[in-house]
Design a protein around this motif. Structure first.
Motif, PDB file in Angstrom:
ATOM      1  N   GLY A 158       0.787  -1.229   0.000  1.00 66.05           N
ATOM      2  CA  GLY A 158       0.000   0.000   0.000  1.00 66.05           C
ATOM      3  C   GLY A 158       0.822   1.284   0.000  1.00 66.05           C
ATOM      4  N   ALA A 159       2.143   1.175   0.071  1.00 61.42           N
ATOM      5  CA  ALA A 159       2.964   2.396   0.083  1.00 61.42           C
ATOM      6  C   ALA A 159       2.874   3.102  -1.278  1.00 61.42           C
ATOM      7  N   VAL A 160       2.982   4.414  -1.227  1.00 60.91           N
ATOM      8  CA  VAL A 160       2.890   5.215  -2.457  1.00 60.91           C
ATOM      9  C   VAL A 160       4.182   6.032  -2.599  1.00 60.91           C
ATOM     10  N   PHE A 161       4.788   5.949  -3.771  1.00 58.37           N
ATOM     11  CA  PHE A 161       6.027   6.686  -4.037  1.00 58.37           C
ATOM     12  C   PHE A 161       5.859   7.535  -5.293  1.00 58.37           C
ATOM     13  N   ASP A 162       6.707   8.536  -5.407  1.00 58.22           N
ATOM     14  CA  ASP A 162       6.739   9.244  -6.695  1.00 58.22           C
ATOM     15  C   ASP A 162       7.299   8.312  -7.773  1.00 58.22           C
ATOM     16  N   ALA A 163       8.315   7.545  -7.372  1.00 59.40           N
ATOM     17  CA  ALA A 163       8.943   6.673  -8.378  1.00 59.40           C
ATOM     18  C   ALA A 163       9.379   5.357  -7.754  1.00 59.40           C
ATOM     19  N   VAL A 164       9.184   4.291  -8.515  1.00 61.06           N
ATOM     20  CA  VAL A 164       9.798   3.003  -8.175  1.00 61.06           C
ATOM     21  C   VAL A 164      10.858   2.730  -9.234  1.00 61.06           C
ATOM     22  N   VAL A 165      12.035   2.351  -8.760  1.00 57.40           N
ATOM     23  CA  VAL A 165      13.151   2.060  -9.657  1.00 57.40           C
ATOM     24  C   VAL A 165      13.455   0.565  -9.544  1.00 57.40           C
ATOM     25  N   VAL A 166      13.583  -0.095 -10.682  1.00 61.07           N
ATOM     26  CA  VAL A 166      13.880  -1.531 -10.667  1.00 61.07           C
ATOM     27  C   VAL A 166      15.360  -1.719 -11.010  1.00 61.07           C
ATOM     28  N   GLY A 167      16.139  -2.174 -10.021  1.00 59.66           N
ATOM     29  CA  GLY A 167      17.573  -2.407 -10.235  1.00 59.66           C
ATOM     30  C   GLY A 167      18.418  -1.394  -9.477  1.00 59.66           C
ATOM     31  N   SER A 177      10.016  11.117  -3.679  1.00 55.74           N
ATOM     32  CA  SER A 177      10.114   9.894  -2.881  1.00 55.74           C
ATOM     33  C   SER A 177      10.354   8.726  -3.836  1.00 55.74           C
ATOM     34  N   ALA A 178      11.172   7.778  -3.408  1.00 54.06           N
ATOM     35  CA  ALA A 178      11.514   6.682  -4.322  1.00 54.06           C
ATOM     36  C   ALA A 178      11.784   5.406  -3.555  1.00 54.06           C
ATOM     37  N   ARG A 179      11.411   4.301  -4.172  1.00 53.86           N
ATOM     38  CA  ARG A 179      11.758   2.973  -3.663  1.00 53.86           C
ATOM     39  C   ARG A 179      12.492   2.242  -4.767  1.00 53.86           C
ATOM     40  N   VAL A 180      13.623   1.650  -4.425  1.00 52.85           N
ATOM     41  CA  VAL A 180      14.364   0.841  -5.392  1.00 52.85           C
ATOM     42  C   VAL A 180      14.250  -0.620  -4.979  1.00 52.85           C
ATOM     43  N   TYR A 181      13.944  -1.485  -5.924  1.00 50.51           N
ATOM     44  CA  TYR A 181      13.966  -2.929  -5.673  1.00 50.51           C
ATOM     45  C   TYR A 181      15.126  -3.541  -6.448  1.00 50.51           C
ATOM     46  N   GLU A 182      15.877  -4.386  -5.759  1.00 50.46           N
ATOM     47  CA  GLU A 182      17.042  -5.023  -6.383  1.00 50.46           C
ATOM     48  C   GLU A 182      17.029  -6.518  -6.075  1.00 50.46           C
ATOM     49  N   THR A 197      15.102  -8.633  -3.637  1.00 50.85           N
ATOM     50  CA  THR A 197      13.691  -8.479  -4.001  1.00 50.85           C
ATOM     51  C   THR A 197      13.574  -8.299  -5.510  1.00 50.85           C
ATOM     52  N   ARG A 198      12.868  -9.211  -6.127  1.00 57.85           N
ATOM     53  CA  ARG A 198      12.713  -9.159  -7.581  1.00 57.85           C
ATOM     54  C   ARG A 198      11.337  -8.612  -7.927  1.00 57.85           C
ATOM     55  N   VAL A 199      11.294  -7.621  -8.771  1.00 59.82           N
ATOM     56  CA  VAL A 199      10.007  -7.121  -9.257  1.00 59.82           C
ATOM     57  C   VAL A 199       9.462  -8.141 -10.253  1.00 59.82           C
ATOM     58  N   THR A 200       8.252  -8.567 -10.023  1.00 56.30           N
ATOM     59  CA  THR A 200       7.659  -9.589 -10.892  1.00 56.30           C
ATOM     60  C   THR A 200       6.664  -8.971 -11.880  1.00 56.30           C
ATOM     61  N   ALA A 201       6.022  -7.882 -11.461  1.00 55.28           N
ATOM     62  CA  ALA A 201       5.007  -7.281 -12.331  1.00 55.28           C
ATOM     63  C   ALA A 201       4.910  -5.777 -12.094  1.00 55.28           C
ATOM     64  N   ALA A 202       4.612  -5.067 -13.171  1.00 53.01           N
ATOM     65  CA  ALA A 202       4.338  -3.633 -13.096  1.00 53.01           C
ATOM     66  C   ALA A 202       3.138  -3.380 -14.005  1.00 53.01           C
ATOM     67  N   THR A 203       2.102  -2.762 -13.450  1.00 51.99           N
ATOM     68  CA  THR A 203       0.845  -2.604 -14.197  1.00 51.99           C
ATOM     69  C   THR A 203       0.407  -1.148 -14.133  1.00 51.99           C
ATOM     70  N   ARG A 209       1.307   0.080 -10.551  1.00 53.44           N
ATOM     71  CA  ARG A 209       1.260  -0.842  -9.407  1.00 53.44           C
ATOM     72  C   ARG A 209       2.401  -1.833  -9.585  1.00 53.44           C
ATOM     73  N   ILE A 210       3.233  -1.914  -8.574  1.00 54.35           N
ATOM     74  CA  ILE A 210       4.424  -2.767  -8.690  1.00 54.35           C
ATOM     75  C   ILE A 210       4.342  -3.900  -7.678  1.00 54.35           C
ATOM     76  N   GLU A 211       4.606  -5.110  -8.163  1.00 51.17           N
ATOM     77  CA  GLU A 211       4.573  -6.293  -7.293  1.00 51.17           C
ATOM     78  C   GLU A 211       5.944  -6.962  -7.301  1.00 51.17           C
ATOM     79  N   THR A 212       6.293  -7.550  -6.157  1.00 55.56           N
ATOM     80  CA  THR A 212       7.588  -8.235  -6.073  1.00 55.56           C
ATOM     81  C   THR A 212       7.419  -9.669  -5.588  1.00 55.56           C
TER      82      THR A 212
END
Ligand code: FAD
Ligand code: NAP
Length: 582
Positions: free
Chosen positions: A16-25, A43-48, A119-125, A134-137
């Protein structure tokens, strides 16, 4: 396949967290993107997927791994202080040092707390109503962000050919691109290496020092130029650091995004004696700049033949056994596949316990319990190293489900070849940015330069959207089509487009044959990006609130206003788009 041993610390999923940007990697691309986003207050969240920062340099820990663009240039240029503080120990830094640099950058710019590792991003919709992603990991995270930024790398999805009988082999099987963190001791073992690309060429001489027997399975012979790697002296570093910005500026003005002496004169205008001297001098300087010996090497087959013959002669001189030497001599265009840079590669075949097996006509038949079988012969092995490369350019995209407007997936859209405007964004996928994406110079430039330029451009775009209250940015279809066509057209002027390399996807069966990176040269491309931006994001639809396609308040992209280096690149060459690349 031998597992990478790493703990995956427990953590609760982020829901449910909301960010301006999600970065994958969180390789160099994700790290710099995060730094810039934070600097502008986003605000940003990076998943690696990996357990730490560094991307390529986190995963590729095989023996001998190092950069082949000189370290003083293969590093971030955005911070003068960073440039001044960091000391590279060697001309081409080894992997542990580049990884240490990445970790230093993460600490110095306080990046870690925004990154979720393992954490691997599996889907972005894309949600067209909310105008957000919407980003799922694979850790159960479900978050949303206005922007989704792919920093997934061009060489980050290991290619593991489905060799028959893989499960039967009793020993460990390693892939260079996913090397165990604790290292591998091959002492006293019979080792098989599959592949003779850059990763193999770097690792083979070191593995040969440990193994009791080394068998190399070669499908395509590879050109390689000596690195002549050396320790950097304090005096050398001091000279560069006395005017680092000047070196960086010169690098940006080059088609390759890095600086080295270049001779624009055509090889075909030189006499055989002149050419011999020129090639010998270039060989003695070594490394990728060898391709800069003449200006027409990647454009005229007859010119290319002269450098190819010189390189084959070197192999015949270096390798004592004539049959092995002939097998090691490539017959394709010199520099068509990525040129390799080595330390003692060809000489390794003079060792009595090193053997070359040609699998060009009779492919690897299968793995057996005891080894590898080719053409009815079983080669006994205790361990196998797959130096078989990557599903390059788009492999990491293929491993996620990316869904844009109207339920269309990126995989479907890119089935016949990837399509992106300037390589930064793709129609139908609003607010999705692709760092070093298909159709940008990426792997044909020094990649850290390419990354910085992309990130600065994208961040300027995001900041512009915030200034104007815009909700979405998306390329207009026909601009994207024209760009894709242009990328394709330009590739035809280069001999690079003629061979079965990973640049064209030919290393992965079933992939469409498309020349993916932009070969027109880094400064030419940068100029195009600058024009698009200052023309109010020409070719993009910027929508929502007070949004309009107006010239933005440019924040950092200005530093990319660099001319082509016309001291070495003639206007005629530019007009013909004959800009040399490595
Ligand atoms: P990467 O470093 O590949 O990082 C991408 C990251 O994204 C990875 O850590 C990966 O785990 C992560 N990721 C991917 N998918 C997901 C997902 N779904 N969810 C979460 N995380 C994900 N380039 C040069 O210019 N000069 C060189 O000398 C040079 N040497 C190289 C040597 C080797 C062995 C290799 C393989 C490449 C080399 N390159 C070189 C290219 C190199 O990849 C780039 O220079 C650069 O490191 C790329 O950085 P990046 O951040 O774009 O991608
Ligand atoms: P690569 O260049 O794609 O080489 C893979 C090798 O495996 C090739 O020799 C390939 O043969 C062989 N191969 C693949 N599938 C095979 C099969 N089924 N049977 C037999 N052989 C098979 O991969 P890489 O060496 O990992 O390098 C990829 C890129 O990463 C480089 O081009 C470079 O950009 C970067 N890199 C840079 C450095 C550096 O020096 N700094 C080091 C490593 C990597 P074919 O040629 O016949 O396909």
């Amino acid at each position: 396949m031998a597992p990478i041993t790493q703990d995956r610390p427990e953590r609760p999923p982020e829901v449910g967290a909301v960010f301006d940007a999600v970065v994958v990697g969180a390789g160099f691309a994700g790290m710099y993107m995060l730094h810039r986003l934070r600097g502008l207050g986003f605000s940003a969240r990076v998943y690696e997927a990996g357990g730490g920062v560094g991307g390529t340099w986190y995963w590729n820990r095989y023996p001998g791994a190092r950069c082949d663009v000189e370290s003083m240039q293969y590093s971030f240029s955005f911070s003068e202080e960073l440039d001044q503080q960091w000391d590279w120990s060697e001309k081409y830094a080894p992997q542990p040092e580049i990884l240490a640099y990445a970790n230093h950058v993460a600490d110095r710019f306080d990046l870690r707390r925004h990154i979720r590792f393992d954490t691997r991003v599996t889907a972005a919709t894309f949600d067209d109503t909310a105008k957000s992603w919407r980003i799922e990991t694979d850790r159960g995270d479900h978050v949303t962000a206005k922007f989704c930024i792919m920093a997934v790398g061009c060489l980050s999805a290991a290619n593991r050919p489905p060799f028959r009988g893989r499960e039967e082999f009793r020993g460990p099987i390693y892939h260079t691109g996913e090397w165990p963190h604790e290292g591998v001791d091959f002492t006293g073992l019979r080792v098989g290496v599959i592949g003779t690309g850059s990763s193999a060429i770097q690792s083979i001489p070191i593995i040969a020092q440990q193994a009791s027997a080394l068998t190399v399975f070669q499908r395509t012979a590879t050109y390689s130029v000596p690195a002549w790697n050396e320790k950097l002296t304090p005096e050398y570093r001091k000279t560069i650091k006395a005017d680092y910005p000047a070196l960086r500026a010169k690098a940006r003005a080059r088609p390759t995004g890095f600086y080295f002496p270049f001779n624009m004169k055509p090889a075909l205008e030189a006499t055989p004696t002149e050419r011999e001297r020129q090639y010998q001098e270039a060989w003695e300087r070594g490394g990728l700049p060898f391709l800069g010996a003449y200006g027409d090497l990647l454009f005229e087959k007859a010119a290319n033949d002269t450098i190819a013959e010189f390189a084959r002669r070197k192999i015949r001189e270096l390798v004592k056994d004539p049959t092995t030497a002939e097998l090691l001599c490539p017959d394709n265009v010199f520099g068509c596949k990525r040129l390799c840079v080595d330390t003692g590669y060809f000489e390794t075949y003079n060792l009595p316990h090193v053997k070359l097996v040609d699998v060009s006509k009779t492919p690897i038949e299968r793995f057996t319990a005891q080894g590898i079988e080719v053409d009815g012969v079983e080669y006994p092995l205790d361990a196998i190293v797959c130096a078989t490369g990557f599903a390059a350019m788009t492999g990491s995209y293929d491993r996620m489900r990316i869904t844009g407007r109207d339920g269309a997936t990126l995989a479907e859209k890119w089935r016949a070849g990837p399509r992106a405007y300037l390589g930064v964004a793709s129609t139908g996928f609003p607010n999705l940015f692709t760092i070093t994406g298909p159709g940008s110079p990426s792997v044909l430039a020094s990649m850290i330069q390419a990354i910085e330029q992309h990130v600065d451009w994208m961040v300027d775009c995001m900041a512009h959207m915030r200034d104007t209250g815009a909700a979405t940015v998306e390329p207009i279809q026909h601009y994207e089509d024209e760009w894709v066509e242009h990328v394709n057209e330009v590739s035809k002027v280069s001999l690079r487009s003629t061979c079965s390399s990973w640049y064209v996807g030919a290393n992965i069966p079933g992939r469409p044959r498309v020349f993916v990176p932009y070969i027109g040269g880094f400064p030419v491309y940068v100029q195009k990006c600058n024009e698009v931006m200052t023309n109010g994001f020409e070719g993009f639809i910027v929508e929502g609130a007070d949004a309009r396609n107006e010239a933005p308040r440019v924040r950092l992209t200005e530093r990319w206003r660099v001319p082509l280096d016309i001291d070495v690149i003639s206007p005629a060459a530019i007009a013909a788009r004959r800009v040399p690349v490595v």
